[in-house]
Design a protein around this motif. Sequence first.
Motif, mmCIF file in Angstrom:
data_model
loop_
_atom_site.group_PDB
_atom_site.id
_atom_site.type_symbol
_atom_site.label_atom_id
_atom_site.label_comp_id
_atom_site.label_asym_id
_atom_site.label_seq_id
_atom_site.Cartn_x
_atom_site.Cartn_y
_atom_site.Cartn_z
ATOM 1 N N ALA A 46 0.844 -1.206 0.000
ATOM 2 C CA ALA A 46 0.000 0.000 0.000
ATOM 3 C C ALA A 46 0.871 1.245 0.000
ATOM 4 O O ALA A 46 0.631 2.196 0.737
ATOM 5 N N GLY A 47 1.902 1.252 -0.819
ATOM 6 C CA GLY A 47 2.760 2.425 -0.943
ATOM 7 C C GLY A 47 3.853 2.475 0.098
ATOM 8 O O GLY A 47 4.390 1.452 0.518
ATOM 9 N N MET A 48 4.187 3.672 0.530
ATOM 10 C CA MET A 48 5.256 3.893 1.496
ATOM 11 C C MET A 48 4.620 4.216 2.843
ATOM 12 O O MET A 48 3.795 5.115 2.948
ATOM 13 N N ARG A 49 4.980 3.470 3.859
ATOM 14 C CA ARG A 49 4.386 3.693 5.168
ATOM 15 C C ARG A 49 5.425 3.423 6.241
ATOM 16 O O ARG A 49 6.221 2.497 6.129
ATOM 17 N N GLY A 50 5.443 4.259 7.293
ATOM 18 C CA GLY A 50 6.418 4.045 8.350
ATOM 19 C C GLY A 50 6.228 5.007 9.500
ATOM 20 O O GLY A 50 5.316 5.837 9.510
ATOM 21 N N LEU A 51 7.121 4.905 10.467
ATOM 22 C CA LEU A 51 7.079 5.778 11.625
ATOM 23 C C LEU A 51 7.441 7.201 11.229
ATOM 24 O O LEU A 51 8.302 7.424 10.372
ATOM 25 N N ARG A 65 9.530 14.270 0.115
ATOM 26 C CA ARG A 65 9.983 15.043 -1.048
ATOM 27 C C ARG A 65 10.753 14.166 -2.035
ATOM 28 O O ARG A 65 10.622 14.318 -3.252
ATOM 29 N N LYS A 66 11.565 13.266 -1.510
ATOM 30 C CA LYS A 66 12.309 12.368 -2.400
ATOM 31 C C LYS A 66 11.330 11.532 -3.226
ATOM 32 O O LYS A 66 11.497 11.395 -4.447
ATOM 33 N N ALA A 67 10.301 10.979 -2.558
ATOM 34 C CA ALA A 67 9.304 10.184 -3.274
ATOM 35 C C ALA A 67 8.566 11.039 -4.303
ATOM 36 O O ALA A 67 8.322 10.603 -5.436
ATOM 37 N N THR A 68 8.209 12.263 -3.914
ATOM 38 C CA THR A 68 7.445 13.142 -4.804
ATOM 39 C C THR A 68 8.281 13.611 -5.982
ATOM 40 O O THR A 68 7.776 13.714 -7.107
ATOM 41 N N GLN A 69 9.559 13.894 -5.742
ATOM 42 C CA GLN A 69 10.423 14.299 -6.853
ATOM 43 C C GLN A 69 10.596 13.152 -7.836
ATOM 44 O O GLN A 69 10.556 13.350 -9.060
ATOM 45 N N GLY A 70 10.757 11.939 -7.311
ATOM 46 C CA GLY A 70 10.835 10.773 -8.196
ATOM 47 C C GLY A 70 9.556 10.605 -8.991
ATOM 48 O O GLY A 70 9.583 10.318 -10.201
ATOM 49 N N LYS A 158 -6.392 5.584 -13.514
ATOM 50 C CA LYS A 158 -7.662 4.874 -13.309
ATOM 51 C C LYS A 158 -8.120 4.952 -11.854
ATOM 52 O O LYS A 158 -9.109 4.320 -11.480
ATOM 53 N N GLY A 159 -7.372 5.676 -11.034
ATOM 54 C CA GLY A 159 -7.712 5.770 -9.622
ATOM 55 C C GLY A 159 -7.312 4.543 -8.830
ATOM 56 O O GLY A 159 -7.805 4.310 -7.727
ATOM 57 N N CYS A 160 -6.416 3.763 -9.378
ATOM 58 C CA CYS A 160 -5.946 2.520 -8.755
ATOM 59 C C CYS A 160 -4.536 2.731 -8.211
ATOM 60 O O CYS A 160 -3.712 3.398 -8.853
ATOM 61 N N GLN A 161 -4.262 2.169 -7.035
ATOM 62 C CA GLN A 161 -2.896 2.245 -6.519
ATOM 63 C C GLN A 161 -1.941 1.609 -7.523
ATOM 64 O O GLN A 161 -2.287 0.645 -8.200
ATOM 65 N N LEU A 162 -0.734 2.153 -7.599
ATOM 66 C CA LEU A 162 0.214 1.686 -8.608
ATOM 67 C C LEU A 162 0.510 0.205 -8.465
ATOM 68 O O LEU A 162 0.919 -0.264 -7.394
ATOM 69 N N ILE A 163 0.291 -0.546 -9.546
ATOM 70 C CA ILE A 163 0.643 -1.962 -9.560
ATOM 71 C C ILE A 163 2.172 -2.071 -9.710
ATOM 72 O O ILE A 163 2.841 -1.099 -10.079
ATOM 73 N N PRO A 164 2.761 -3.242 -9.415
ATOM 74 C CA PRO A 164 4.227 -3.357 -9.372
ATOM 75 C C PRO A 164 4.968 -2.854 -10.603
ATOM 76 O O PRO A 164 6.013 -2.206 -10.466
ATOM 77 N N CYS A 165 4.461 -3.134 -11.805
ATOM 78 C CA CYS A 165 5.203 -2.721 -12.999
ATOM 79 C C CYS A 165 5.290 -1.203 -13.120
ATOM 80 O O CYS A 165 6.283 -0.663 -13.633
ATOM 81 N N LEU A 166 4.264 -0.479 -12.638
ATOM 82 C CA LEU A 166 4.314 0.990 -12.641
ATOM 83 C C LEU A 166 5.081 1.508 -11.428
ATOM 84 O O LEU A 166 5.884 2.442 -11.547
ATOM 85 N N ALA A 167 4.835 0.884 -10.279
ATOM 86 C CA ALA A 167 5.533 1.313 -9.056
ATOM 87 C C ALA A 167 7.042 1.179 -9.227
ATOM 88 O O ALA A 167 7.806 2.038 -8.762
ATOM 89 N N SER A 168 7.482 0.118 -9.904
ATOM 90 C CA SER A 168 8.927 -0.086 -10.071
ATOM 91 C C SER A 168 9.555 1.029 -10.893
ATOM 92 O O SER A 168 10.702 1.429 -10.649
ATOM 93 N N GLN A 169 8.776 1.576 -11.856
ATOM 94 C CA GLN A 169 9.289 2.695 -12.651
ATOM 95 C C GLN A 169 9.462 3.944 -11.793
ATOM 96 O O GLN A 169 10.447 4.669 -11.922
ATOM 97 N N VAL A 170 8.484 4.179 -10.904
ATOM 98 C CA VAL A 170 8.594 5.325 -9.991
ATOM 99 C C VAL A 170 9.739 5.107 -9.016
ATOM 100 O O VAL A 170 10.533 6.023 -8.743
ATOM 101 N N ILE A 171 9.837 3.896 -8.488
ATOM 102 C CA ILE A 171 10.893 3.589 -7.511
ATOM 103 C C ILE A 171 12.272 3.804 -8.128
ATOM 104 O O ILE A 171 13.181 4.315 -7.463
#
Length: 564
Positions: A46-51, A65-70, A158-171
Amino acid sequence: MSIVEERYSKWLNHENLAPQYKPVLEAMDAEEKNDAFYTTIEFGTAGMRGLLGPGTNRINIHTIRKATQGYANYINENNGGKAGIAIGYDNRHMSKEFAFDCADLLAKNNIKSYVFESLRPTPELSFAVRHLNCFGGIMITASHNPKEYNGYKLYDDKGCQLIPCLASQVIDKVNAIEDELAIDANCTEEQKKLITVIGKDVDEEYYKNVLSIQLNPEVKKDIKIVFSPEHGTANIPVQEVYKRAGYTCIPVVEQCSPDPDFSNTPTPNPEQAGAYELSLKYAKENKADLILVCDPDADRMGVGVLHNGEYVVLTGNQSGSVEIEYICSQLQKQGKMPENPVMFNTVVTSDLGEKVASDYGVSTEKTLTGFKFIGEKVAKYEKTHEKNYVFGYEESYGSLIKPFVRDKDAPQACLMLAEACAFYKEQGKDLVDVLDSLYDRHGTYEESQVALSLAGEAGAKRIKEILATLRKDAPTQIGGTKVVRSEDYKECTIKEGDTVTELTGFTKSDVLKYYLEDGSWIAVRPSGTEPKCKFYYCIKGASKEDAHNKTVHFQKAMDDLIAK
């Protein structure tokens, strides 16, 4: 100098460090330093989550900011800047600040954004992406996690959380950024014009769509509902939808304020008993028929039902099965069941819902854990028209009635459960009676989840060891019951006896599932959002008591297995 000390020193002495973090860094002991800097925070189911707090392994203005710039680099590479990004946020510490900082940073990158004026549910953010024809979305939330957490979810067009193939491009774009502390969000006044604040116009369209899910809008609404948003985003939308639909809603007033400390609830997680304490008190005082509890970002909904004078809290598997029974029975009765109907759930969801759906001619397709995979399936069939969506749900209290949202949607679920409760009350039944009738028809199941919490670097290592050990020395029996089939979603294999075949149709994931000779199954996976190893049990018994006793037995057997 170790990597931890190197990162810590860099942060402590960096000229761009947000001033609120310096005293926190200076007060850290060795263990705190290690946990905050031994790794970089990653995207999970479910994305990036932490303390919350300073550090590369924490949620803070710099890691956001790092995530948003990416993400901005990914948006511009795909020419998404003009369509823009919808941004939502919940009630947590720093959520609003992070959201508007994201908008500023996107503007600095010449990307349009639409930011909600105040806190909104995650499903409304998903809706807004589609409604505004955006390229994607950002939701600042830690969902049902404790108050010390926050998080960052990304959505596609599509309003869907990024699936792995798209998330990997952002990462890849995020990981290419070497110095998160060097990023600032200072945009020009001209760029500021790229930011649009949104609110009631989107609310109205969302409410209209939620109200459209009703199957029997004229049902006699002779029920009382106790409702708690657990200090989160469900408060206004759920109460507004109930008001418009004509239901009597009794809000748990102490839990309606958007308090980031969750002061009046032991936990904001509907999976835990503490989330219901105050609601149960309200229900008893008001003789309510139904208790509905939403998590802070309003994608999950917990359910309590008055049954034989006592309140019974349903699991997500149970409430999902009741929803399927009501929806399918009414679609069939009204002649509205579509051709080639399909329901979606996950590999750790109970078998009961699938059996209920099958009874009405509805096929079931399973996905990995994470509603983004269900959203991906919805989008696929929207294009191909091979199958038609009827329902989607996860065991973790999340469901979706109509896919104008592409994520779990608690306001929709609250409205549908209220209607089902009212409908069956006219027949002299409550929702537990309905559930019991499903057991009579399809067999008795007890579903449970045990989460082994293992924090920090040592915990992360131990979780990997557990999965590796189970993979290396695969059990042939659990608690004296034979394992007849095992599925490994990381190695993509199915083992039945000595035969090994390929497991297809899933993205590789660190999940193990064991099917037992008696019709039960057990699954194991690391959490994608918390430092936990999760064990899922779907145990079939001859009766409720038998299923419960077998569940306790199998849980102990698994405890013994992983302790070796």
